[in-house]
Write a protein that holds these residues in place. Structure first.
Motif, short mmCIF file in Angstrom:
data_model
loop_
_atom_site.label_atom_id
_atom_site.label_comp_id
_atom_site.label_asym_id
_atom_site.label_seq_id
_atom_site.Cartn_x
_atom_site.Cartn_y
_atom_site.Cartn_z
N UNK A 49 111.25 -8.86 -6.31
CA UNK A 49 111.16 -8.80 -4.87
C UNK A 49 109.73 -9.10 -4.44
N UNK A 50 109.62 -9.73 -3.28
CA UNK A 50 108.31 -10.14 -2.79
C UNK A 50 108.30 -10.08 -1.28
N UNK A 51 107.15 -9.76 -0.72
CA UNK A 51 106.98 -9.82 0.72
C UNK A 51 105.70 -10.59 1.01
N UNK A 52 105.82 -11.58 1.87
CA UNK A 52 104.69 -12.46 2.13
C UNK A 52 103.78 -11.89 3.22
N UNK A 53 102.50 -12.15 3.08
CA UNK A 53 101.54 -11.63 4.05
C UNK A 53 101.59 -12.41 5.36
N UNK A 54 101.92 -13.69 5.28
CA UNK A 54 101.81 -14.56 6.46
C UNK A 54 102.80 -14.18 7.55
N UNK A 55 104.07 -13.98 7.13
CA UNK A 55 105.10 -13.76 8.15
C UNK A 55 106.10 -12.67 7.77
N UNK A 56 105.82 -11.96 6.68
CA UNK A 56 106.72 -10.89 6.26
C UNK A 56 108.00 -11.34 5.60
N UNK A 57 108.07 -12.65 5.26
CA UNK A 57 109.27 -13.14 4.57
C UNK A 57 109.52 -12.33 3.31
N UNK A 58 110.77 -11.93 3.13
CA UNK A 58 111.17 -11.13 1.98
C UNK A 58 112.00 -11.98 1.01
N UNK A 59 111.84 -11.69 -0.25
CA UNK A 59 112.64 -12.33 -1.28
C UNK A 59 113.23 -11.25 -2.18
N UNK A 60 114.47 -11.50 -2.61
CA UNK A 60 115.12 -10.62 -3.57
C UNK A 60 115.81 -11.45 -4.65
N UNK A 61 115.61 -11.08 -5.88
CA UNK A 61 116.38 -11.69 -6.96
C UNK A 61 117.85 -11.33 -6.78
N UNK A 62 118.72 -12.17 -7.27
CA UNK A 62 120.15 -11.91 -7.05
C UNK A 62 120.61 -10.62 -7.72
N UNK A 63 119.86 -10.15 -8.72
CA UNK A 63 120.25 -8.91 -9.41
C UNK A 63 120.04 -7.67 -8.54
N UNK A 64 119.20 -7.79 -7.49
CA UNK A 64 118.90 -6.61 -6.66
C UNK A 64 119.24 -6.86 -5.19
N UNK A 65 119.62 -8.08 -4.86
CA UNK A 65 119.96 -8.43 -3.49
C UNK A 65 121.02 -7.47 -2.94
N UNK A 66 120.78 -6.94 -1.75
CA UNK A 66 121.74 -6.04 -1.13
C UNK A 66 121.59 -4.60 -1.52
N UNK A 67 120.77 -4.32 -2.53
CA UNK A 67 120.57 -2.94 -2.99
C UNK A 67 119.13 -2.49 -2.79
N UNK A 68 118.19 -3.39 -2.95
CA UNK A 68 116.77 -3.06 -2.84
C UNK A 68 116.21 -3.63 -1.54
N UNK A 69 115.23 -2.92 -0.99
CA UNK A 69 114.56 -3.38 0.23
C UNK A 69 113.06 -3.20 0.07
N UNK A 70 112.33 -4.27 0.31
CA UNK A 70 110.87 -4.22 0.25
C UNK A 70 110.33 -4.10 1.67
N UNK A 71 109.25 -3.33 1.82
CA UNK A 71 108.62 -3.20 3.13
C UNK A 71 107.14 -2.92 2.93
N UNK A 72 106.39 -3.10 4.01
CA UNK A 72 104.96 -2.84 3.91
C UNK A 72 104.49 -2.08 5.14
N UNK A 73 103.56 -1.20 4.93
CA UNK A 73 102.92 -0.47 6.01
C UNK A 73 101.43 -0.73 5.88
N UNK A 74 100.96 -1.69 6.65
CA UNK A 74 99.55 -2.08 6.54
C UNK A 74 98.61 -0.95 6.96
N UNK A 75 99.07 -0.08 7.84
CA UNK A 75 98.21 1.03 8.27
C UNK A 75 97.97 2.02 7.13
N UNK A 76 98.91 2.06 6.18
CA UNK A 76 98.76 2.94 5.02
C UNK A 76 98.35 2.15 3.77
#
Length: 128
Positions: A49-76
């Motif tokens: 899984x990956x989250x891009x800095x530019x626009x927050x685009x998220x990627x998930x491998x098919x093995x985790x798609x629909x089960x895992x969620x990536x997120x970021x809190x820049x303030x933390x």
């Protein structure tokens, strides 16, 4: 001191949930693409899984798609990986990484050409 520190791993039952955290110190995660990787015993490390800095685009491998969620809190200065519906095959050491290079996406994994910082890893075990 520049470092990434993962936390939140542990033992979960099949179907259970865990939330991993990746906290940065000494630099700002906001300017990096952040990825989660995992390495199971006897297998290569894979980017799931990956989250891009530019626009927050998220990627998930098919093995985790629909089960895992990536997120970021820049303030933390922290990136999270919420893992639901865990399976025994999710058992692995999970690592986060920060990269200034753009990710390459594939069906089963992603990769960075260059990784600026790695975390030390956190063990996730899914077992009844």
């Amino acid at each position: 001191q520049v470092q990434l520190v993962e936390s939140g791993g542990g033992l979960a039952q099949p179907g259970g949930s865990l939330r991993l955290s990746c906290a940065a110190s000494g630099f700002s995660l906001a300017f990096y693409n952040i990825g989660w990787f995992r390495q199971a015993p006897g297998k290569e490390r894979e980017g799931i899984s990956c989250i891009q800095s530019s626009d927050g685009t998220e990627y998930y491998a098919d093995s985790v798609q629909g089960r895992f969620t990536i997120s970021r809190d820049n303030s933390k200065n922290t990136v999270y990986l919420q893992m639901n519906a865990l399976k025994p095959e999710d058992t692995a050491v999970y690592y986060c990484a920060a990269s200034s290079s753009s990710p390459d996406y594939y069906d089963h994994y992603f990769r960075f050409d260059e990784i600026n910082y790695w975390g030390q890893g956190t063990q996730v075990t899914v077992s009844s």
